[in-house]
Design a protein around this motif. Sequence first.
Motif, PDB file in Angstrom:
ATOM      1  N   GLU A 108       0.844  -1.358  -0.018  1.00  0.00           N
ATOM      2  CA  GLU A 108       0.105   0.109   0.020  1.00  0.00           C
ATOM      3  C   GLU A 108       0.802   1.220   0.024  1.00  0.00           C
ATOM      4  OE1 GLU A 108      -4.201  -0.228   2.235  1.00  0.00           O
ATOM      5  OE2 GLU A 108      -2.223  -0.693   3.367  1.00  0.00           O
ATOM      6  N   ARG A 109       0.706   2.084  -0.885  1.00  0.00           N
ATOM      7  CA  ARG A 109       1.187   3.506  -1.080  1.00  0.00           C
ATOM      8  C   ARG A 109       0.301   4.585  -0.902  1.00  0.00           C
ATOM      9  NH1 ARG A 109       3.900   0.203  -4.800  1.00  0.00           N
ATOM     10  NH2 ARG A 109       2.923   1.174  -6.269  1.00  0.00           N
ATOM     11  N   VAL A 110      -0.828   4.155  -0.364  1.00  0.00           N
ATOM     12  CA  VAL A 110      -1.756   5.255  -0.186  1.00  0.00           C
ATOM     13  C   VAL A 110      -2.147   5.165   1.338  1.00  0.00           C
ATOM     14  CG1 VAL A 110      -2.708   5.212  -2.700  1.00  0.00           C
ATOM     15  CG2 VAL A 110      -3.576   3.676  -1.035  1.00  0.00           C
ATOM     16  N   HIS A 111      -2.798   6.449   1.533  1.00  0.00           N
ATOM     17  CA  HIS A 111      -2.849   6.323   3.033  1.00  0.00           C
ATOM     18  C   HIS A 111      -4.274   5.928   3.504  1.00  0.00           C
ATOM     19  CE1 HIS A 111      -0.310  10.327   2.439  1.00  0.00           C
ATOM     20  NE2 HIS A 111       0.370   9.145   2.187  1.00  0.00           N
TER      21      HIS A 111
END
Lengths: 176, 318, 778
Positions: free
Chosen positions: B15-18
């Motif tokens: 996951e690179r999104v918040h």
Amino acid sequence: METFTKQTVQITLRVNGENHSVEVEPRMLLADVLRHEIGLTGTHVGCEQGVCGACTILVDGAPERSCLMFAVQAEGREITTIEGVTPDEGMSELQASFQKHHGLQCGFCTPGMILTSEALLARNPNPSEAEIREALSGNLCRCTGYQFIVDSVQDAAAAKAVNHTNADGGSDKEGA
Amino acid sequence: MRAFSDWQTNKPHDERVHDNEQVTTSNKHQVHDNVTKRYAKGREAMKPAVFQYVRPNNLQEALSALRDNADAKLLAGGQSLIPLMNFRLSRPTTLVDISQLKELATISVSEGTVHIGGLVRHQQLHEDEQIREVLPVLSKAAGEVGHWAIRNRGTLGGSLSHADPAAELPAAMVALHATLLLESADSAREVPAEEFFLGFLTTDLQDGEMITSVKIPVPAPNAKYGFAEFARRPGDFALAGAYVELSGEGGTDAVTWFGVSGGPERRELSIAKETSDRAEQFKELAEEFDPVEDPAYRKHLAVVVAEQAYQQARKGQA
Amino acid sequence: MADMASRPQFTGSRITRIEDARLVSGQARYLDDVDFPGMLEVAFVRSNRPAAKITSIDIEAAKALPGVKAVWTHDNCPLEMTSAGFKTTWYALAKDEVRFVGEPIVAIAAENRYVAEDAADLVRIRYEEVEPVLDVRTAALESTRQVHEGRSNVFFHRERKTEGFDDAFNNAPHRLKDTFTFHRQTGAAMENRSFAALMDPFSGRLTCYCGHQSPHELRSELCEMLGMEENMVRVVVPEVGGAFGIKAAMYPEYLVVSWMALKLRRPVKWVSDRQESFLSDVHARDGVHDVEFAFDDDGKIIAIYDHMMADQGAYAAVPFPGSLGETVTAANVLTGPYTIPHQATVIDCSFSNKMPLGAYRGVWGPIASFIQEGIVDRVARHLGKDPVDVRRMNMISDADFPYKNPSKMLYDKGSYLKSMEDALRLIGYEDFRKKQAEYRTQGRYLGVGISVFVEPTASASSEAGSVGYEACTIRVEPTGTVTAALGLGPSGQGHETTMAQLIADQLGVDVKDIVILHGDTDSAPFGGGTGGSRSGTIGGGAAISAGKEMRAKLVKLAAHVLEAGEDDIELQEGKAFVAGVPAKSLTIKELAQIAYTHVAKLPEGMKPGLEIVTRYQPPFKVSFSNGTHIAVVEVHPDTGLIETLDYAVVNDCGNLINPTIVEGQIHGGVAQGIGEAFLEELKYDENGQLVTTSMQDYLLPASVEVPRMKIEHIETPSASEGGFKGMGEGSLIAAPAALTAAVSDALEPFGVMVNAMPVTPAQVVEWVSKGTPAVGAD
């Protein structure tokens, strides 16, 4: 086969001719360990992806990026940093040449420039301007526009050549 | 073998999104952007996530470690992998460090075949006297990889397994009819380079396998090779590059492109002697490519670099 | 007392730099080299949405991670970046809403950066996205969403017109128009922006470390925003690895780190990584200019109209909203070195969902130069004239000084025409034109571009703040050596050397016997800092003024002890002596011992000690440097590659303090000009994501892109103490215009006239493919 399952590991790094025993996490980059564990802050960090060249060090005499190597990988290698090419007193030929020719402004890229240049001159004692520019093309400088850096390296090479010739001349005379 | 593991077990997640909404990576082009252009949307990182570090003493230990650790990744030169790890775009749970296995860093020529170990560094390949003699085009191409400091550490096996479409060496293998030796703890197989590269950052390398060496036939005496590439700045990834093989009278010629699609693109043809005919030939072939950015320009460049490589080959570079 | 300045020993000399010894040996300390026991390191979680409401932030998992000391949101740090002029609500940590990708939302302090990033991974933020505003023309439309609700996106509008403009413009024989577009850029210093803070255990005050151009300005801003008194905050600027304007600004991260040091009672450090730098260092340029201009049959330019639109980004940067600098200053000097009588400008600065604009070297300059030189070249091409002749015809002449331009800016004396003629000689213009024609017959496209620039320097206000003076203290130590301190904030300009040169000449001591301090608000006098090309002129003026004052005291003291007249005392080589009687002398050390120890020997009324502080304000609002850059490029029509083959600079920054340092500044500015013209671009995609967040995407010129340059100097002194003019920005002001003009010239057979930067290889190939195929033609 040995297996370690602890948080950090004790490794021995050979830096500038001295052994350093440090405790590091395997994920720690060599640049960070040199700077923050061993205290050699002359190695600078500018991009951490191998593009800017500020963290360039010599590994067994060849320029490499200390941001693209884990400290654990440097065991058994001969690491040279800017502190390692600085004489006890004064400056090395290259360092003096950088000062003489104003080959630096803010100085942040300078250790990487000097180490890359050291390695270049060790391989090619009399490089052309094009060869110097090519060798330094992986070391970015935002201040100088490179011209005085090139002059610094060229003049240091010439100074070395003169010293060399003088030494030869001296021995010739003795021989005669 | 020494294995160092960090203080916490690392739960891999990409996951690179918040929030739990993934950045759209629905098509290959998007992935291309994210990986080759090295930006992570919104999440900034410069230090790698935790991993277990394994340092084998020999090839067999390395292959065993690969077999025994499901998510293990090989660490060779690390010049592609470590940037991705620093940005936390790659989070292997285990790294098997083979960079010190000298047995894989040799170059030899025997019985018409060049053998290059998977751990041969780009600079070593570039400077090797035997390579300069029998495969000058490869020597030249290896000298164009990144910058000096990168070439001093980056390895042939690393470059081939990373399979960046803009990289010089995967295409060189295809152009030079290389065969890759892939070894795992339990088996070994040979794969022709042309079959190894499957597309964008994708290869035929299976879990547990390592590229231990490549072999390249010494070109026939009348075969000639040329190489050319174009990048915004020297050392940058190529916007387009090409190898041209001229087989001599009666044989089939070939162009192998890189940087213009998901991987090396080899096309066999009989290259025309007339400049304008050749331009037409190259143009027709380049039309098939599907570059992500500036497609018209990149296809145009494909023709330009093919012509430059052709001229190099004509001059008898190999 | 003889005037030292009439026979300077050090001023004007090519002295090697005093600061180099520590820099070349790796002994210098940059911000990340600052370390204290127990220091925490910070990582930020930043918005990955250009415009959104924050609906939830989950920090629990991050807080639970071992090694994490604090995970903060706005609730823990309710501070705000306050800007005096254009108040926008820019919280240090976003509250409820985010307005650009990269805006800090959560701050994590941990035992090291690795752990802080581990924790950042565990933070979960939910957003409700709204439509981002990403284009300066769209921003101005009524129908566009307001970046700051209830407030027009256009936050600054101004119209100016010279009297009689309409008649002059409408009645002119020729009128042309074009739109000039400028991309986003940033300073991209090699050392990333960073900040550290701690409660100083010795004095109980907040001590902040920051690579900053203006230590006192930073302290004032910190005090205002943290609600602290100035005597309770100390700012220390360590070695700075390049600044270029981006380090003149105040930033949210600085507030957060300071607040953490205060609240957590631990030393705290944040070191930006390169991605963060591209996302959150102030950006620059980013404007669109609709330009029309009128001229007569001879090529005399009559009037210029420019509708200037600039994209400020989400907030007004503190203390310097870049969009205003890029437009208002451009409007002030839009006619450059040309006597164009009429000018009309309309300025619109607007908000968008991008990183705020601040300062980058040459603020306004590359834009105005590109337009002004672009106009001249278009006039020349339209009339079939040599661009040099059109420049000669329109250039300010010596008889015009002091020259007042259509914006009522007063130019002090310069060497406009001479600088161009000298540069033409340096580059071999006539010969080049012959060769160029030959090359074209071979299908090779070379071009020459000329940029005659003006550089308004040493202004009362700049990105370094609005302190119109600079301060200098000088202390002659009891042993006779000299310690001086200035309020400057150098980042490689060599002030430790140049300021020492000036003071050495005043005091008659060796430059090596002088130590220059700067960057620590405890030791430096309150001053303006470094920015807007002010340090040499205003800082140098302060150094000379302070030197003169100290000199006067030394002379008076020496005259008294040597029983001679003050007019007969000379200071040289570390001694005061009676003119013509060198044996009758005292060393500075002996004088210092009298001043500090044997005070009974002091003349009546003279106070003990040798320590003074002086402030210097120049006798002008601004002083204009000038010069000419000429670039020769080859454009490869097949690949689109542009090679800079030759480059000449003739520079006039008044009297030179140190020609080598001036040349270094010129080289660096030209390199940045090559970046601006051909390589560097911060690109936001259609979703508002910045897609150039690494040095593989934001292309800086490397050693192989930058040519060897030929430089000559002209010295037309200003009215300042020492006759200096600023020069830090002129080369970046001039270079992009020269380089792009050379591309236009090279591709003239294809009808190309560059109107946007950067010129990329893909753009070149497109022009060539659409233009007239002209191999061998004309």
